[in-house]
Design an enzyme around this catalytic site. Sequence first.
Site, PDB file in Angstrom:
ATOM      1  N   ARG A  87       0.879  -1.176   0.000  1.00 20.49           N
ATOM      2  CA  ARG A  87       0.000   0.000   0.000  1.00 20.49           C
ATOM      3  C   ARG A  87       0.909   1.217   0.000  1.00 20.49           C
ATOM      4  NH1 ARG A  87      -2.097   4.443   0.399  1.00 20.49           N
ATOM      5  NH2 ARG A  87      -4.249   4.833   1.075  1.00 20.49           N
ATOM      6  N   GLU A  95     -10.899   6.173  -5.087  1.00 16.55           N
ATOM      7  CA  GLU A  95     -11.403   4.816  -5.257  1.00 16.55           C
ATOM      8  C   GLU A  95     -11.754   4.582  -6.720  1.00 16.55           C
ATOM      9  OE1 GLU A  95     -11.679   2.458  -2.902  1.00 16.55           O
ATOM     10  OE2 GLU A  95     -10.868   3.778  -1.351  1.00 16.55           O
ATOM     11  N   ARG A 131      -0.847  -5.546   4.754  1.00 15.16           N
ATOM     12  CA  ARG A 131      -0.090  -5.009   3.627  1.00 15.16           C
ATOM     13  C   ARG A 131       1.123  -4.217   4.108  1.00 15.16           C
ATOM     14  NH1 ARG A 131      -4.970  -1.816   0.779  1.00 15.16           N
ATOM     15  NH2 ARG A 131      -4.936  -0.950   2.893  1.00 15.16           N
TER      16      ARG A 131
END
Length: 228
Positions: A87, A95, A131
Site C-alpha cells: 500500500r 477509489e 499489507r
Amino acid sequence: MDISRHRSVKEKNLFLACCSLQQTLLQQDKKIYGYVLPHFSWLAATAIALSSISTTVAAAEFKVFSIGDGDTIRMSSSSGTTKTTVRLACIDAPETSQAPYGIDALRALQGELAIGTEVSLRTKATDRYGRTVAEVLKGTTNINQALVAAGVAFVYWQYIEGCDRETYSRIENEARLKSLGVWAVPGGIQRPWDYRRGRKSSSAGANSSGAVNPGQASSRYRCKQISS
C-alpha cells in the site's frame, strides 16, 4: 486504501540499543568523573534520530507483479518465490468507483510501473490488512510523490508520519495550482477517505433498515465494499 501505522520492530530495537548505551555511558561518567560528559546529549539526539528512521529495503529486491488500484501494488521477490501486497505510504488515490479519477490513478500507476519493473521500498509499517505500507522507488523516482505531482492522488495527511512532509506539501500545492487531475474542480474532488466513510455510512443505514441492494441476493459483502 485505508491504512494504520506502527513502529517497526527494527526501529524499536535501534532506539532501545541507543538508550541502553546512553545509560552505560552515564553510569561510567558519574563513576569516573563525578558528572556527565557532553557526549551524552549527542548520543541522546542520535537515539531520537534513529527511532524515526524508516526501514529501507535493498534496491531491486522486488518486481512489480500486478497493480490493484491507484495506490496498491502486488510485488514478488527477485526469485519470484515470495509475493507481497504494498500500500503506497502517505498518499491516497481516488477509489475506482470515483469515476473517472480512480481509473485515472490506476492508469497513471500502471504507466509508472510496468509489470516486471524492479523497485526498492522505504517501508513504514504493516497495516491492519497485512499489507506493507511503503514509498516505492524506481531508480531515483519516488512513485508516491510522482502520483501526487501528477494530480492523481492526494497527500494522506492523517498518515504522513515517516514521509517528507515538506516535499509532499509542495508538490500537492503545485498540482492544485495547475488544476491537475483531482484538482480540476475548485478545491479538488471529494477526498477518498471521506468517500469511503460516506459509503460505509450508507451501507450501515441500508442494513439497519433491512434494505437489500439491487442485484444482491444475500447479505454477503462484495469485494468492492471492503476498504482498500
